[in-house]
Design a protein around this motif. Sequence first.
Motif, PDB file in Angstrom:
ATOM      1  N   GLU A  54     -48.134  -0.322  11.429  1.00  0.00           N
ATOM      2  CA  GLU A  54     -47.378  -0.258  10.188  1.00  0.00           C
ATOM      3  C   GLU A  54     -48.126  -0.999   9.093  1.00  0.00           C
ATOM      4  N   ALA A  55     -47.913  -0.547   7.866  1.00  0.00           N
ATOM      5  CA  ALA A  55     -48.452  -1.223   6.692  1.00  0.00           C
ATOM      6  C   ALA A  55     -47.420  -1.129   5.585  1.00  0.00           C
ATOM      7  N   TRP A  56     -47.459  -2.092   4.681  1.00  0.00           N
ATOM      8  CA  TRP A  56     -46.469  -2.177   3.624  1.00  0.00           C
ATOM      9  C   TRP A  56     -47.145  -2.137   2.260  1.00  0.00           C
ATOM     10  N   LEU A  57     -46.543  -1.385   1.339  1.00  0.00           N
ATOM     11  CA  LEU A  57     -46.867  -1.478  -0.080  1.00  0.00           C
ATOM     12  C   LEU A  57     -45.572  -1.853  -0.785  1.00  0.00           C
ATOM     13  N   GLY A  58     -45.427  -3.144  -1.104  1.00  0.00           N
ATOM     14  CA  GLY A  58     -44.138  -3.601  -1.621  1.00  0.00           C
ATOM     15  C   GLY A  58     -43.072  -3.388  -0.572  1.00  0.00           C
ATOM     16  N   ASP A  59     -42.013  -2.678  -0.941  1.00  0.00           N
ATOM     17  CA  ASP A  59     -40.910  -2.416  -0.015  1.00  0.00           C
ATOM     18  C   ASP A  59     -41.101  -1.134   0.786  1.00  0.00           C
ATOM     19  N   PHE A  60     -42.197  -0.456   0.578  1.00  0.00           N
ATOM     20  CA  PHE A  60     -42.446   0.808   1.273  1.00  0.00           C
ATOM     21  C   PHE A  60     -43.234   0.548   2.560  1.00  0.00           C
ATOM     22  N   ARG A  61     -42.701   1.046   3.672  1.00  0.00           N
ATOM     23  CA  ARG A  61     -43.352   0.886   4.976  1.00  0.00           C
ATOM     24  C   ARG A  61     -43.944   2.210   5.407  1.00  0.00           C
ATOM     25  N   PHE A  62     -45.166   2.167   5.961  1.00  0.00           N
ATOM     26  CA  PHE A  62     -45.855   3.373   6.390  1.00  0.00           C
ATOM     27  C   PHE A  62     -46.411   3.210   7.801  1.00  0.00           C
ATOM     28  N   TYR A  63     -46.388   4.298   8.555  1.00  0.00           N
ATOM     29  CA  TYR A  63     -47.087   4.336   9.838  1.00  0.00           C
ATOM     30  C   TYR A  63     -48.582   4.440   9.560  1.00  0.00           C
ATOM     31  N   VAL A  64     -49.393   3.664  10.286  1.00  0.00           N
ATOM     32  CA  VAL A  64     -50.847   3.774  10.181  1.00  0.00           C
ATOM     33  C   VAL A  64     -51.469   3.622  11.566  1.00  0.00           C
ATOM     34  N   ASP A  65     -52.629   4.214  11.726  1.00  0.00           N
ATOM     35  CA  ASP A  65     -53.497   3.962  12.879  1.00  0.00           C
ATOM     36  C   ASP A  65     -54.932   4.131  12.399  1.00  0.00           C
ATOM     37  N   GLU A  66     -55.872   4.121  13.315  1.00  0.00           N
ATOM     38  CA  GLU A  66     -57.279   4.079  12.911  1.00  0.00           C
ATOM     39  C   GLU A  66     -57.807   5.406  12.379  1.00  0.00           C
ATOM     40  N   ARG A  67     -56.944   6.384  12.227  1.00  0.00           N
ATOM     41  CA  ARG A  67     -57.347   7.625  11.561  1.00  0.00           C
ATOM     42  C   ARG A  67     -57.315   7.492  10.042  1.00  0.00           C
ATOM     43  N   VAL A  68     -56.694   6.430   9.532  1.00  0.00           N
ATOM     44  CA  VAL A  68     -56.567   6.254   8.084  1.00  0.00           C
ATOM     45  C   VAL A  68     -56.917   4.829   7.695  1.00  0.00           C
ATOM     46  N   ILE A  69     -57.355   4.664   6.456  1.00  0.00           N
ATOM     47  CA  ILE A  69     -57.566   3.335   5.917  1.00  0.00           C
ATOM     48  C   ILE A  69     -56.217   2.625   5.788  1.00  0.00           C
ATOM     49  N   VAL A  70     -56.206   1.318   5.955  1.00  0.00           N
ATOM     50  CA  VAL A  70     -54.957   0.562   5.800  1.00  0.00           C
ATOM     51  C   VAL A  70     -54.571   0.559   4.323  1.00  0.00           C
ATOM     52  N   PRO A  71     -53.363   1.003   3.962  1.00  0.00           N
ATOM     53  CA  PRO A  71     -52.975   1.057   2.545  1.00  0.00           C
ATOM     54  C   PRO A  71     -53.054  -0.310   1.872  1.00  0.00           C
ATOM     55  N   ARG A  72     -53.676  -0.335   0.683  1.00  0.00           N
ATOM     56  CA  ARG A  72     -53.765  -1.555  -0.110  1.00  0.00           C
ATOM     57  C   ARG A  72     -54.229  -1.178  -1.509  1.00  0.00           C
ATOM     58  N   SER A  73     -53.388  -0.498  -2.248  1.00  0.00           N
ATOM     59  CA  SER A  73     -53.791   0.034  -3.546  1.00  0.00           C
ATOM     60  C   SER A  73     -53.061  -0.647  -4.687  1.00  0.00           C
ATOM     61  N   PHE A  74     -53.820  -0.991  -5.724  1.00  0.00           N
ATOM     62  CA  PHE A  74     -53.215  -1.521  -6.939  1.00  0.00           C
ATOM     63  C   PHE A  74     -52.394  -0.452  -7.657  1.00  0.00           C
ATOM     64  N   ILE A  75     -52.683   0.806  -7.400  1.00  0.00           N
ATOM     65  CA  ILE A  75     -51.931   1.874  -8.055  1.00  0.00           C
ATOM     66  C   ILE A  75     -50.472   1.849  -7.629  1.00  0.00           C
ATOM     67  N   ALA A  76     -50.204   1.443  -6.394  1.00  0.00           N
ATOM     68  CA  ALA A  76     -48.814   1.362  -5.927  1.00  0.00           C
ATOM     69  C   ALA A  76     -48.012   0.407  -6.804  1.00  0.00           C
ATOM     70  N   GLU A  77     -48.622  -0.713  -7.167  1.00  0.00           N
ATOM     71  CA  GLU A  77     -47.962  -1.680  -8.054  1.00  0.00           C
ATOM     72  C   GLU A  77     -47.607  -1.036  -9.394  1.00  0.00           C
ATOM     73  N   LEU A  78     -48.517  -0.232  -9.945  1.00  0.00           N
ATOM     74  CA  LEU A  78     -48.273   0.438 -11.218  1.00  0.00           C
ATOM     75  C   LEU A  78     -47.212   1.523 -11.073  1.00  0.00           C
ATOM     76  N   LEU A  79     -47.231   2.230  -9.952  1.00  0.00           N
ATOM     77  CA  LEU A  79     -46.235   3.275  -9.732  1.00  0.00           C
ATOM     78  C   LEU A  79     -44.827   2.710  -9.617  1.00  0.00           C
ATOM     79  N   ARG A  80     -44.710   1.540  -9.008  1.00  0.00           N
ATOM     80  CA  ARG A  80     -43.370   0.965  -8.848  1.00  0.00           C
ATOM     81  C   ARG A  80     -42.708   0.701 -10.195  1.00  0.00           C
ATOM     82  N   ASP A  81     -43.524   0.532 -11.236  1.00  0.00           N
ATOM     83  CA  ASP A  81     -43.001   0.392 -12.598  1.00  0.00           C
ATOM     84  C   ASP A  81     -42.961   1.732 -13.318  1.00  0.00           C
TER      85      ASP A  81
END
Length: 301
Positions: A92-119
């Motif tokens: 699992e990985a979190w962007l703010g209050d959003f939780r996502f399933y992750v495994d080694e097929r994808v990069i671990v979410p960590r985007s500044f764009i998520a912060e901008l989208l929340r606004d």
Amino acid sequence: MYTEASQSLKSVRDLIRFAVSRFQEANLVFGHGSNNAYDEACYLVLHSLHLPIHDIAPFADANLLPSEIARVLSVIQTRVETRKPAAYLTNEAWLGDFRFYVDERVIVPRSFIAELLRDQLAPWIQVPEEVVSVLDMCTGSGCLAIVAAEVFPNADVDAVDLSSDALDVAERNVTDYQLDNRVQLIQSDLFSNLEPKQYDIIISNPPYVNAESVDALPPEYLHEPELALGSGEDGLDATRVILMNASQFLIPGGLLIVEIGFNREELEVSYPELPFQWLDTASGDQFVFMLTREDLIDAGY
């Protein structure tokens, strides 16, 4: 050491202390959801015990069952010995209050764009309900596409990635958020396989690590898909393709928002004709730029 720990440690607090000691002793690298040994220890211990990860106080001095202690110590040992990011151990990985399933097929979410989208991209988007189409280029786990669909309630979102493995993970997350009817997953090498269409907003967190930095990545980052990290000698290969094509896929007045890591200076030198607007995030204003369709067309793109 871990056998001795299983016989001596009793409480949540004990396990967190032990984890911090082991993480620091092993010189682990953080940056996939936490940036220090203590925060990561708290997260892994609480997650392993199925306790709320944001509230340690009520449980800190609770005595644990031997089986619970063994489970936590196994996770701590795995983190130290494999150097896998915590997100791959917990799936699992979190962007703010959003939780996502992750495994080694994808990069671990960590985007500044998520912060901008929340606004809701305020003040550049004045009426979020009027946004009806969004393109998320290089979607990975689907995290930004999902956040965009949540914050722009009338928008359909196309989520694009070259990796079929990544799209399989994104599909799981889209289904978890019950957004199958609004988020369409598309396999494409950037714009190459897209149907002609214009969007209100294009967002992208593309690969942007330069070759020198890729060669110096610590072990934690080497567990992530190489395709999602490096982008040519200067880290801007994918961004160049996006800049060359985005205007064709934007409505008049449409916005292009792209994250480029530490490549601001290199990008501005390469594109002096483009009026990049650098957006403020919690970590500063050097990581995400915005351009309008008109900015791109006026510069010949």
